[in-house]
Structure formats: C-alpha cells, structure tokens
Design an enzyme around this catalytic site. Structure first.
Site, PDB file in Angstrom:
ATOM      1  CG  ASP A  91     165.132  -8.881  30.083  1.00 29.37           C
ATOM      2  OD1 ASP A  91     164.315  -9.522  30.761  1.00 29.37           O
ATOM      3  OD2 ASP A  91     165.945  -9.590  29.671  1.00 29.37           O
TER       4      ASP A  91
ATOM      5  CE1 TYR B  64     173.858 -12.519  28.472  1.00 33.01           C
ATOM      6  CE2 TYR B  64     172.036 -12.920  30.227  1.00 33.01           C
ATOM      7  CZ  TYR B  64     172.654 -13.564  29.560  1.00 33.01           C
ATOM      8  OH  TYR B  64     173.389 -15.163  28.769  1.00 33.01           O
TER       9      TYR B  64
ATOM     10  CE  LYS C  47     167.901 -14.611  35.957  1.00 35.68           C
ATOM     11  NZ  LYS C  47     169.110 -15.549  35.808  1.00 35.68           N
TER      12      LYS C  47
HETATM   13  C1  LIG Z   1     167.847  -9.236  32.113  1.00 38.73           C
HETATM   14  C2  LIG Z   1     167.962 -11.061  31.246  1.00 38.73           C
HETATM   15  N1  LIG Z   1     167.206 -11.025  30.074  1.00 38.73           N
HETATM   16  C3  LIG Z   1     167.223 -12.805  30.181  1.00 38.73           C
HETATM   17  C4  LIG Z   1     168.181 -13.458  29.933  1.00 38.73           C
HETATM   18  C5  LIG Z   1     168.540 -15.171  29.565  1.00 38.73           C
HETATM   19  O1  LIG Z   1     167.270 -15.905  30.668  1.00 38.73           O
HETATM   20  P1  LIG Z   1     168.346 -17.275  30.156  1.00 38.73           P
HETATM   21  O2  LIG Z   1     169.546 -17.559  31.197  1.00 38.73           O
HETATM   22  O3  LIG Z   1     167.010 -17.836  31.529  1.00 38.73           O
HETATM   23  O4  LIG Z   1     167.762 -18.069  29.332  1.00 38.73           O
HETATM   24  C6  LIG Z   1     168.816 -13.175  31.624  1.00 38.73           C
HETATM   25  C7  LIG Z   1     169.840 -13.946  32.477  1.00 38.73           C
HETATM   26  O5  LIG Z   1     170.143 -13.774  33.450  1.00 38.73           O
HETATM   27  C8  LIG Z   1     168.748 -11.668  32.395  1.00 38.73           C
HETATM   28  O6  LIG Z   1     169.072 -11.544  32.971  1.00 38.73           O
END
Ligand SMILES: Cc1ncc(COP(=O)(O)O)c(C=O)c1O
Length: 445
Positions: free
Chosen positions: A234, A142, A263
């Site tokens: 990521d 994700y 986060k």
């Molecule tokens: C691995 C990863 N990348 C990107 C995101 C997207 O982050 P945001 O919810 O701050 O847009 C998340 C959200 O949980 C995530 O877990």
C-alpha cells in the site's frame, strides 16, 4: 493569534457536518482553524494567521500550494473541456504509461477515486485470483476506511475496530506486528493455505513513521511466494514520496504483486489506483470477472494533474530538494532533542518526518541515526526506537496533541495533530522555513 472567524465557522459547521468536518483527523482541539487559502509552503486561515504547512493535505501536495505552471495549465484545459465524460480519454493512457515506466511492480493500472477504493479493490482482486479469503495486515498499519482492515487484535482474537463492521470481516483478517519475521512465519504456518495476500505499507506511515528493519520486506516477499499468496504494497503515502518516481518498492528493492496508490498520483485531486502485473490487473472487469467500476474513475482533471505532477518531478530537482530539506529538518530536530528531550525519537526518511514522544530512549546517542531513525540494529537507540505500531501507541500521544501541537501552531507551524500521522516537506519549502521551524521546535520542546 485570533481565531474568531474560524470559531464562528466551526460553530456553523457543527450544525450541518458530522463533528464539524469531513474527515475525522481535521477536528483538532479545541477547535480547528478553517483554511482560507494556500500560499507556497504556507496556509492562511480565516483570521489571517499564516502557518508553515507540513500537513500538506496529509501527503498529496508534493509542490505545496503553488502548483507548477504545467499542472495549472493541464487542470484548466481539462476542466474547461469537459470536465468528464464516462468515456475514455488519452490522458488516462498517458498517465498509466508513465506510472508503468517508473514503478517496478506496475505493468497495468486501474485508476479509482481514493486510497480506500484502491485497497478495497486490491483485496477483492487478491481474494478472487487466489480463491482464498484471509488477508494478513500489520498492526498499526492503515489502509483507509475499508471493512477488511478496520480491525484490531491478533490472529485468533481479531475484532472490528469500529462499530458498523460485521465481525465476519474480522474473521478473515490476520493482523501481525510489523518488523516481526517470526510472527509472519507463524501465521503462515497456521493459515498459509487460506491466505490470499499480505498487505502492508512498505514503511508504516500512519503510526508515526516506522521503517522496515533490514530484510523484513524481502521476508514478506519470500514467504508469500512460497505459499502462492500475493504481496500487496500500500503505497498510498509512500508512492512518489519515498524513493522518488520508483516509489518505496524501488528504494527497498522488493517488488510486490500489487501496489495501491493515492495522494500524489492525483496531483492534489481525489484519486487512487491499483497497479501490478498485467495478468493480475486485467482480471478486473471488463477484461476479467472481478467487478471494479466507478463513475469518476480516471477523471480527466485528476489524471491530468497527476500526470503533469509526476512529469514535472521527472524533469526538475524536486526529489533532491524535498529530500535535502527533509534531512535538514530531521537532523535539526535530532540535535534539539539531544539537548532538550533525549528520550524522544525523530523518525522519517526522504521528505517525511515526525517526532515520537517515546519514553525510554537512550542518552547515548553518539552513533545514533542523525537524520531520522531508520531502525538499524547497529544504532545505540535500537532497543528504544519504535519498530511496531504498538511501540508508537505506547508513546506520549496526549502530550503531542494537547501541548506540543498547540504550541507549534501558536508559533505558526502547522503539524499533523496527532502522534500517528506523518508530516511532509514540499518543493515550496525553503531553507528559511526549515530554520524558522527548528526555532519553533526549540521553544516548544
Ligand atoms: C497507507 C494508506 N492507505 C490508504 C489510505 C486511504 O486513502 P484515502 O484517504 O484516499 O481513502 C491512506 C490514507 O491516508 C493511507 O495512508
């Protein structure tokens, strides 16, 4: 447990907020509890019910709900002083210097406002610097609500995973199974000259918690280098959670070209960031010509909170504490499962944990991972443990959501409501919280 106040709020919310919430995972069944306030490792809902919190805002709250004093002071100072200007501030430089000092891949960074914004910008940057369009991602990974990664399928048969994304986006995305070195080699054999980047979480953390098998991340590093593609980690979840201040890339010893953060790096305020080699990151405008901009980017309150958060972790036993309790929890749940549900698998590392309701675990757990499955080939449960997103999808997700999660909540333990989202331990959790949680697991499983 009474939920009258929460239900009344949900009723009002359903009239004015889409689905009654502002992020879909919050719409727990049959109706979500509305939080009134946090207290250490606990949240208290609108009806006065108290829960031990392992959701922790879906990851940012390394300290739980009691913000360390220096963080509190920095937030107040910057909120009172501005709170933002549309001109640079010293705290942005300090935070960037700190991250660059600790995270192996980061020489330069651009702060943005969410993890999604970070991955969108990382993909744009990779496409710009390589002059190629295709992005390889992992099935079950994700990367936020972005067009290029909201896709499903496999190379040759990829579609958008939601309405509203043009199929043209899906044509440029190649989803492969995580932990499958042959699949990545095949996709590079076929599309190597068109692949701008491989983007992956170093640990899949949105489809339970799936560890990379030995050597997999290095394979990604090698193959991207061979084909002049970029490797993007990521680390929105794993950043400053797994591997301490060096992040998961430090723990696994594999350095990507670009890292995305979110986060924890914002200390509980909305944040994202794209870091990497200076020669790449400085391609963003205004130094380069890859457009990237944002009214709130590098917001002084956020950046101050994030900076004090990380400094506090550098100066205190934060990672020792959360990782010790994470291990204690995973070991405790593993023991309970051995007696009550040997087919299930405990996953996680550092201060992350989850139980996957796998169906076919081996009963012979004598030499199995005792504090969370880390996908080691020598483990007797290796064949049954989840190694890809698809493995987790086959688990009993409904049982988690409809039965187990509800029972844990009724016992005052707040877990993530679906089988896929990670759970976290914070610096505010205590040994007593872990013991109380394990008692709840015994009853619920
Ligand atoms: C691995 C990863 N990348 C990107 C995101 C997207 O982050 P945001 O919810 O701050 O847009 C998340 C959200 O949980 C995530 O877990």
């Amino acid at each position: 447990m009474r939920h009258d106040e929460s239900r009344a709020l949900y009723d009002r919310a359903l009239s004015v907020l889409a689905g009654g919430v502002n992020s879909s995972v919050r719409a727990t069944q049959p109706s979500p509890f509305f939080v009134e306030r946090g207290d250490g490792a606990h949240v208290i809902d609108a009806d006065g019910n108290r829960y031990i919190d392992y959701v922790l805002g879906y990851g940012p709250l390394l300290y739980g709900h009691d913000v360390p004093e220096p963080v509190q002071a920095a937030v107040q100072k910057h909120a009172a002083a501005g709170p933002m200007y549309g001109a640079p501030t010293e705290i942005e430089v300090e935070h960037a210097e700190f991250v660059a000092r600790h995270v192996p891949s980061v020489e330069m960074i651009r702060f943005v406002n969410s993890g999604t914004e970070a991955t969108v910008s990382a993909v744009r940057l990779a496409r710009a610097v390589t002059g190629r369009d295709k992005i390889v991602i992992m099935q079950g990974g994700y990367h936020g609500a972005q067009e290029s990664t909201l896709v499903e399928g496999e190379p040759g048969n990829v579609q958008p995973s939601t309405r509203g994304v043009p199929s043209a986006f899906a044509q440029h995305t190649l989803p492969v199974p995580f932990n499958d070195a042959d699949a990545i080699r095949e996709v590079f054999e076929e599309h190597g000259d068109d692949i701008a980047a491989v983007m992956t979480e170093p640990i899949l953390a949105n489809t339970a918690i799936v560890h990379p098998v030995d050597g997999y991340l290095q394979t990604l590093r090698d193959i991207t280098e061979e084909h002049d593609s970029l490797l993007i980690f990521d680390e929105v979840i794993t950043g400053f959670r797994v591997g301490g201040l060096q992040c998961a890339q430090g723990k696994f010893g594999v350095t990507p070209d670009i890292t995305t953060f979110g986060k924890i790096i914002g200390g509980g305020f909305p944040v994202g960031a794209i870091g990497g080699k200076a020669e790449l990151i400085e391609q963003f405008t205004p130094g380069g010509d890859v457009f990237q901009s944002g009214t709130f980017s590098g917001h002084p309150v956020t950046v101050a909170a994030g900076h004090e958060y990380l400094k506090y972790a550098a100066e205190n036993d934060v990672y020792d504490h959360v990782n010790r309790l994470g291990e204690k929890l995973r070991r405790g749940i593993t023991d309970i499962l051995e007696d009550q549900a040997p087919e299930y698998t405990v996953v996680g590392t550092d201060s992350m944990f989850k139980t996957v309701f796998t169906r076919h675990g081996t009963a012979d757990r004598a030499d199995a991972c005792a504090d969370g499955c880390t996908q080691h080939e020598s483990c007797p449960n290796y064949d049954a443990c989840p190694k890809t997103g698809a493995d987790v999808s086959k688990a009993e997700t409904d049982r988690w959501e409809r039965v187990f999660w509800q029972e844990m909540k009724d016992q005052g333990v707040f877990l993530t409501a679906n089988q896929f989202e990670s759970q976290f331990v914070s610096y505010a959790h205590t040994d007593e919280d872990i013991e109380e949680t394990l008692e709840a697991y015994k009853t619920a499983l």
